[in-house]
Scaffold this active site. Structure first.
Site, mmCIF file in Angstrom:
data_model
loop_
_atom_site.group_PDB
_atom_site.id
_atom_site.type_symbol
_atom_site.label_atom_id
_atom_site.label_comp_id
_atom_site.label_asym_id
_atom_site.label_seq_id
_atom_site.Cartn_x
_atom_site.Cartn_y
_atom_site.Cartn_z
ATOM 1 N N LYS A 223 0.840 -1.216 0.000
ATOM 2 C CA LYS A 223 0.000 0.000 0.000
ATOM 3 C C LYS A 223 0.872 1.263 0.000
ATOM 4 O O LYS A 223 0.650 2.204 -0.764
ATOM 5 C CB LYS A 223 -0.912 -0.013 1.232
ATOM 6 C CG LYS A 223 -1.628 1.285 1.514
ATOM 7 C CD LYS A 223 -2.676 1.583 0.484
ATOM 8 C CE LYS A 223 -3.198 2.990 0.594
ATOM 9 N NZ LYS A 223 -4.319 3.259 -0.274
ATOM 10 N N CYS A 277 -3.296 10.947 1.161
ATOM 11 C CA CYS A 277 -2.554 9.688 0.963
ATOM 12 C C CYS A 277 -1.111 9.909 0.507
ATOM 13 O O CYS A 277 -0.170 9.469 1.160
ATOM 14 C CB CYS A 277 -3.294 8.827 -0.045
ATOM 15 S SG CYS A 277 -5.014 8.582 0.419
#
Ligand code: SAJ
Length: 468
Positions: A223, A277
């Site tokens: 991720k 993010c």
């Protein structure tokens, strides 16, 4: 209640396969809410828990809090009318579920360290709520080692039931969440194989994409690497932009032409990289690596380069104002405050720094955004044309689709009279020719620096305006 015999694994697997598992989702944010709804619509009884009572009230009355996600209102309508989705702010309501999904924020604190307070709170809530064998899934982005470390230690130590634990990071792009949650492939990492298989079974109830299982730490690293890849790629595009500016060529053209090579795919330079993010995941990765003895220079350098972009843009705008009548009190109109086009989300938007640097130089900053309510202390305008009134510079800061159809002539007419007006294209959205034709000086990220001596010669539509 139907009985499911066999081992804890077999029993949970059967419950999931028959949609008889009860699911509790902690956090009804950008990811927790759509996941809850997708599971509810696919037949699970889902309790969506959030500490924010106003958010829960809104959800119960059918209001989605996230503008910019076109499919979410319909999904909420379906979830509520299925009778399977129940939003709640009462932690007692999540008690006794077979599957717990933790989708709470893990923001960064100073220096890029993760703030795991919400995650730790959620784990405590889950601990109090587990009443039998269960699977616990961490959906939040976490530093490597968190799931098999702090999460597993905490859950496995005190609970007298079999608890399966997995990390299932999402890959969904804000603005197209539902499509990507249902179609993109995903990685599921378990603290053991059985945990991964149970999580995979649950997610395959709504995901048509391939679901690949691995261990929990690998999925955490995957991720972080995905968002680091994107951040570094954008940083390279921004570096190319800065190089092109001083070399006097257009980065837009250079990148377009370089990308014709079959193995080159540079992303787009811009006034900065925002969102929750890309601004933190590379730092989580770098910090974890540094702690274990290898400080990764490229990742940190890319982050710094991207963080510097709003200041680079502000400096160019300020030098234009200096050369063309002064900075103090000059009006600059910013179009777009959201962190990227098509969304109403201002988290970590580079526009915050842009406004702040311009204001501290004495500029009067006015802003307009068709989707976002955050203005970072700029004066708020009701339309792009209102923002442009008397302005000596327009900054295109967010590539909202609405801005493609701006009436540039009307925009120019609203600006200051009697001197050059700069349209600074921070997202490379406009064609230079179109902008110059209506009387603006055109510049932007990766465009040749404007030189003061040339500025005075700028004539509408006759030559390329440039400024140092
Ligand atoms: N940006 C550029 N140039 C580009 C692309 C983006 O400057 O070529 C800027 C945008 O304007 C924005 C920022 O980067 O300010 C981030 O936008 P984004 O669209 O690249 O990414 P996010 O943060 O909206 O979503 C990302 C996605 N990650 C990847 O594509 C690897 C998404 O798939 C993830 O699910 C999401 O992060 C997340 O939740 O981690």
């Amino acid at each position: 209640m139907e009985e499911f015999g066999g081992s804890p694994f077999d029993s949970l697997l059967t419950k999931i396969q028959r949609r008889a598992a009860r699911v509790s989702v902690l956090g009804q944010g950008y990811i927790g809410l759509p996941i809850s709804l997708l599971l509810a619509i696919s037949g699970f009884e889902v309790v969506g828990y959030d500490v924010n009572e106003r958010l829960v009230e809104g959800l119960n009355s059918g209001t989605t809090p996230y503008p910019g996600e076109p499919d979410l209102p319909e999904l909420l309508r379906q979830g509520l009318s299925s009778g399977n989705y129940r939003p709640t702010a009462d932690p007692d309501d999540i008690s006794g579920a077979d599957a717990f999904i933790i989708a709470v924020p893990t923001p960064r604190i100073n220096g890029g360290e993760p703030n795991l307070a919400y995650l730790l709170d959620a784990i405590e809530t889950v601990k109090r709520s587990i009443k039998g064998d269960a699977v616990v899934i961490v959906e939040s982005t976490v530093p490597p080692g968190t799931t098999s470390g702090i999460v597993a230690t905490s859950l496995l130590r005190e609970i007298p039931h079999r608890v399966f634990i997995a990390h299932c990071p999402e890959r969904a792009m804000p603005g197209q969440l539902i499509r990507e949650l249902t179609e993109a492939s995903r990685i599921v990492g378990g603290i053991d194989e059985e945990s991964a298989l149970l999580a995979k079974e649950l997610y395959s109830s709504f995901s048509r994409g391939e679901i690949i299982t691995t261990d929990a730490t690998t999925s955490e690293v995957v991720k972080l690497v995905e968002n680091t890849y994107r951040d570094v790629n954008i940083a390279l595009a921004n570096e190319v932009a800065r190089i092109c500016s001083v070399l006097g060529v257009s980065a837009r053209e250079v990148i377009e032409l370089a990308n014709l090579h079959p193995r080159v795919n540079l992303l787009k330079p811009g006034i900065g990289v925002g969102g929750s993010c890309l601004t933190k995941d590379p730092l989580f990765l770098a910090n974890a690596s540094t702690e274990r003895g290898y400080p990764p220079e490229l990742v940190i350098c890319a982050r710094k380069l991207n963080e510097d972009m709003p200041r680079v843009a502000a400096r160019q705008i300020i030098s234009f104002l200096e050369e063309t009548g002064g900075v103090e009190g000059a009006v600059v109109a910013i179009l777009g405050t959201a962190y990227k086009g098509g969304v109403g989300d201002a988290r970590e938007s580079p526009v915050k720094d842009l406004v702040s640097v311009l204001k501290s130089a004495g500029v009067r900053v006015r802003a307009y955004d068709p989707r976002c309510e955050e203005y970072f202390g700029a004066e708020v305008a009701g339309s792009p044309y209102e923002a442009a009134e008397g302005a000596r510079c327009i900054v295109l800061a967010t590539d909202h689709p609405e801005f493609k159809s701006l009436d540039l002539a009307r925009l120019r007419a609203a600006c200051a009279e009697g001197g050059p007006v700069l349209l600074y294209d921070g997202r490379l959205m406009f064609e230079r020719k179109r902008v110059e034709e209506v009387g603006f000086v055109y510049s932007g990220v990766g465009e040749p620096l404007l030189r003061p001596s040339e500025l005075l010669e700028v004539r509408v539509g006759t030559r390329r305006g440039s400024l140092a």
